[in-house]
Design an enzyme around this catalytic site. Sequence first.
Site, PDB file in Angstrom:
ATOM      1  N   LYS A 117      29.886  42.809  43.968  1.00  0.00           N
ATOM      2  CA  LYS A 117      30.168  41.365  43.882  1.00  0.00           C
ATOM      3  C   LYS A 117      29.117  40.511  44.582  1.00  0.00           C
ATOM      4  CE  LYS A 117      35.032  42.547  44.010  1.00  0.00           C
ATOM      5  NZ  LYS A 117      36.268  42.516  44.810  1.00  0.00           N
ATOM      6  N   ASP A 174      42.234  45.677  46.208  1.00  0.00           N
ATOM      7  CA  ASP A 174      43.064  44.651  45.569  1.00  0.00           C
ATOM      8  C   ASP A 174      43.768  45.146  44.313  1.00  0.00           C
ATOM      9  OD1 ASP A 174      40.676  44.801  44.180  1.00  0.00           O
ATOM     10  OD2 ASP A 174      40.320  42.648  44.097  1.00  0.00           O
TER      11      ASP A 174
END
Length: 420
Positions: free
Chosen positions: A114, A149
């Site tokens: 990311k 997550d």
Amino acid sequence: MNVTWVLGYPTGHEQGSFLTVDLGGTNLRVCYITLPGSRDKEFEVDQQKYKLPNEIKSGTAEQLWDFLSDCLQKFVEEKGLKGTKKEPIYLGFTFSYPALQEYIDHGILQTWTKGFDIKGVEGENAAGQLQEALDKRQLPIKMIALINDTTGAMIASAYKDPKTIMGVIFGTGCNGAYMEQCGKITKLKDSGLPSDTLMAINCEYGAFDNARRVLPLTPYDEAVDRDSPRPGEQAWEKMSAGLYLGEIFRLVLVDLAEKGLVFKDQDTTKLREAYALDTGALSAIEDDESPKLSETRTLFKDVLSLDITEPELELCRRLAELIAVRGARLCACGVAAICSRNQISSGHVAADGSVANKHPKFKRRWGKALGELLDWPKDQGEDPVVLTSAEDGSGIGAAVIAAMTLERAEKGQRAGIRSF
């Protein structure tokens, strides 16, 4: 694919109050969550977001953990939360990066994703580094679970919805989590756990085909990878995740402009800026129902200082559609693989992320591709496997997993749990 030491689904009766922290791409979110102990009752959530400074994303481990500790300290003090060494405030840490876990409160970072590139964390125990930073400040906080997550999304959704079969992230990144029998997990052959015990698996399938042997890459995919902070990594994610779809679109337009096919005699300086367009722009282009696509025309003028012709408008709309369709179909592949492997014929896939929940046509395209992959009858009516909006995996999911871990520890079930 990484083991998580999250054993089984929640019962829906987990209860207690827990601190959670989520290290996201843009913000740091701290929550204090009280679990109701029943599926029929609502969670109590008190939360605060803290802007993650850009310099930290390419800084040092010390800067990162000092920032997290500082935010946690501010939150605890502002909310008046009390803890002691004997009775600390229990913390669930959502760390959505590939990590090897020998225990549930342990995680060796394999690689940043990311767009992060923080020195001194890769190859180290990220969970331990955060706990050390908290201990230096003598904060009465004890981290008892490090959570991805995707796993959090699955567990949070299963707390309310027993039909949940997977948790997936279709947003900035792309990933999935599912439950596997420990007897099928070769990495756990010496764990001593019964073979039919279920454990959540963090697939990390955004990194599928990093060797570039399977996926049909375009020159634009290769350019996205080449210019990314980590070339050669997260191959699948770079073709399907929200962080990259707008950039693929921009690169195609730059190529067409250089060939003299679009934006003739115009200044394309802004178009040549990396990541000048995000996935939200693609969604807006596809969803534009204004007369003569005037909203798209305005978008190009405001963001890129380009006057766009009617043929160029139609081309951009079709290009946005092609990129989004490919992304949705790739996202269906991971779910189809899990369903095929474990012979799952029905259930709910709890999806979090901006692409899944905000793109106007993603769910329909995803469902169509899944039906093709799993060979569903065309006249079946309702799809047997459907996307649902995930409960808050990074907050509620982290709290539920913390509660499950604490409950196991109190019962003396020590697999994957270090001493408290």
